[in-house]
Design a protein around this motif. Structure first.
Motif, PDB file in Angstrom:
ATOM      1  N   PRO A 149      -1.049   7.547   3.768  1.00 24.73           N
ATOM      2  CA  PRO A 149      -1.506   7.571   5.162  1.00 24.73           C
ATOM      3  C   PRO A 149      -1.470   6.156   5.743  1.00 24.73           C
ATOM      4  O   PRO A 149      -1.756   5.184   5.048  1.00 24.73           O
ATOM      5  N   LYS A 150      -1.100   6.042   6.997  1.00 18.19           N
ATOM      6  CA  LYS A 150      -1.077   4.730   7.641  1.00 18.19           C
ATOM      7  C   LYS A 150      -2.491   4.156   7.693  1.00 18.19           C
ATOM      8  O   LYS A 150      -3.487   4.865   7.559  1.00 18.19           O
ATOM      9  N   GLY A 151      -2.572   2.831   7.868  1.00 21.30           N
ATOM     10  CA  GLY A 151      -3.880   2.231   8.055  1.00 21.30           C
ATOM     11  C   GLY A 151      -4.101   0.969   7.263  1.00 21.30           C
ATOM     12  O   GLY A 151      -3.188   0.414   6.644  1.00 21.30           O
ATOM     13  N   SER A 152      -5.339   0.531   7.302  1.00 20.98           N
ATOM     14  CA  SER A 152      -5.760  -0.689   6.631  1.00 20.98           C
ATOM     15  C   SER A 152      -6.180  -0.381   5.196  1.00 20.98           C
ATOM     16  O   SER A 152      -6.956   0.545   4.954  1.00 20.98           O
ATOM     17  N   TYR A 153      -5.672  -1.178   4.252  1.00 16.92           N
ATOM     18  CA  TYR A 153      -5.952  -0.979   2.827  1.00 16.92           C
ATOM     19  C   TYR A 153      -6.475  -2.269   2.196  1.00 16.92           C
ATOM     20  O   TYR A 153      -6.358  -3.360   2.765  1.00 16.92           O
ATOM     21  N   PHE A 178      -4.121  -5.373   3.010  1.00 17.74           N
ATOM     22  CA  PHE A 178      -2.748  -5.171   3.456  1.00 17.74           C
ATOM     23  C   PHE A 178      -2.734  -3.949   4.370  1.00 17.74           C
ATOM     24  O   PHE A 178      -3.735  -3.240   4.506  1.00 17.74           O
ATOM     25  N   THR A 179      -1.593  -3.689   5.001  1.00 15.06           N
ATOM     26  CA  THR A 179      -1.486  -2.592   5.965  1.00 15.06           C
ATOM     27  C   THR A 179      -0.273  -1.727   5.653  1.00 15.06           C
ATOM     28  O   THR A 179       0.792  -2.239   5.298  1.00 15.06           O
ATOM     29  N   LEU A 232       9.436  -3.395   5.893  1.00 10.33           N
ATOM     30  CA  LEU A 232       8.405  -4.334   6.333  1.00 10.33           C
ATOM     31  C   LEU A 232       7.818  -5.053   5.125  1.00 10.33           C
ATOM     32  O   LEU A 232       7.499  -4.418   4.112  1.00 10.33           O
ATOM     33  N   GLN A 233       7.662  -6.345   5.214  1.00  9.02           N
ATOM     34  CA  GLN A 233       7.018  -7.119   4.159  1.00  9.02           C
ATOM     35  C   GLN A 233       5.502  -6.983   4.316  1.00  9.02           C
ATOM     36  O   GLN A 233       4.924  -7.506   5.262  1.00  9.02           O
ATOM     37  N   CYS A 234       4.882  -6.266   3.397  1.00  6.06           N
ATOM     38  CA  CYS A 234       3.447  -5.985   3.497  1.00  6.06           C
ATOM     39  C   CYS A 234       2.704  -6.367   2.226  1.00  6.06           C
ATOM     40  O   CYS A 234       1.727  -5.706   1.842  1.00  6.06           O
ATOM     41  N   ILE A 235       3.154  -7.417   1.557  1.00  3.22           N
ATOM     42  CA  ILE A 235       2.483  -7.871   0.339  1.00  3.22           C
ATOM     43  C   ILE A 235       1.048  -8.270   0.683  1.00  3.22           C
ATOM     44  O   ILE A 235       0.821  -8.994   1.658  1.00  3.22           O
TER      45      ILE A 235
END
Length: 232
Positions: A116-120, A148-149, A208-211
């Motif tokens: 699911p999308k969102g803030s993690y 991360f997002t 997308l770079q989401c490290i």
């Protein structure tokens, strides 16, 4: 290196007195219950045979990541992530027999899961080792939160997580495991060809770079380090 280690050993029976047998039976019964509880808590995971993503999906995104190891002694790897919006925990996993690449001494396994999308937040990890007699489980120690997002309708690259082991040389030269930790790095460009081959149905040209932000939010006791920075 700070970590929590649980060791479970199998106990053999000998034909002695009834009293000793009863005591041993009780011990083995308790041990069996403990093993069952630990195994029940583990998340059953199998990498999807095929994963796809609709670019118009406004609710979910794909998390692309790899978990690597240099030691065959450790068999299972798990990283815990927490969705702040749903208040739910998800897991990034690797089993030792999942190998996509071998570079230098590292065995690299790529996975992609729909989230699911969102803030993690990355909130913990686990590594384990098991043979016929002993099972060892290593856990991260202390609370930490590395954000991360996940963006909807996109492939989100979370980085590579290299599981490493520290040793101490004991008497007679035997090596004893003293700690475990993760080294986090960006392998995307280097492994682009292997990723494209494994996930042909995903458009990884616009990843997308989401490290997670290990530079700004990491704690000394998390047991996770950016490559080349403060590694023990």
């Amino acid at each position: 290196m700070q970590f929590i280690e649980i060791t479970i050993k199998k106990i053999g029976l000998k034909a002695t007195s009834v009293t000793n047998m009863s005591c041993k039976f009780i011990i083995i019964s308790i041990l069996g219950i403990l093993v069952y509880v630990l195994n029940s808590c583990a998340t059953v995971y199998s990498p999807p045979a095929q994963i796809s993503l609709n670019k118009q999906d406004s609710l979910n995104g794909v998390a692309l990541f790899s978990i690597s190891n240099t030691e065959a002694l450790l068999t299972n790897y798990q990283i815990s992530i927490f969705n702040n919006d749903l208040r739910k925990i998800f897991f990034l996993n690797k089993w030792v027999n999942d190998i996509d690449l071998k570079k230098d001494s590292a065995q690299i396994s790529y996975s992609a899961i729909l989230l699911p999308k969102g803030s993690y937040r990355v909130i913990g990890w686990e590594m384990s080792y098991q043979d016929l007699y002993v099972k060892k489980v290593y856990f991260s120690r202390g609370n930490f939160s590395i954000p991360f997002t996940i963006h909807a309708g996109r492939v989100n690259y979370l980085g590579d997580y290299l599981a490493a082991v520290t040793y101490d040389t004991k008497i007679l030269g035997a090596r004893v495991q003293t700690g475990v930790y993760y080294v986090v790095s960006d392998r995307f460009e280097e492994d682009f060809g292997a990723i494209s081959k494994k996930f042909p149905q995903l458009d990884i040209n616009k990843v997308l770079q989401c490290i997670p932000d290990f530079a700004g939010y990491n704690k000394s006791y998390s047991g996770m380090y950016l490559k080349g920075v403060n590694i023990p």
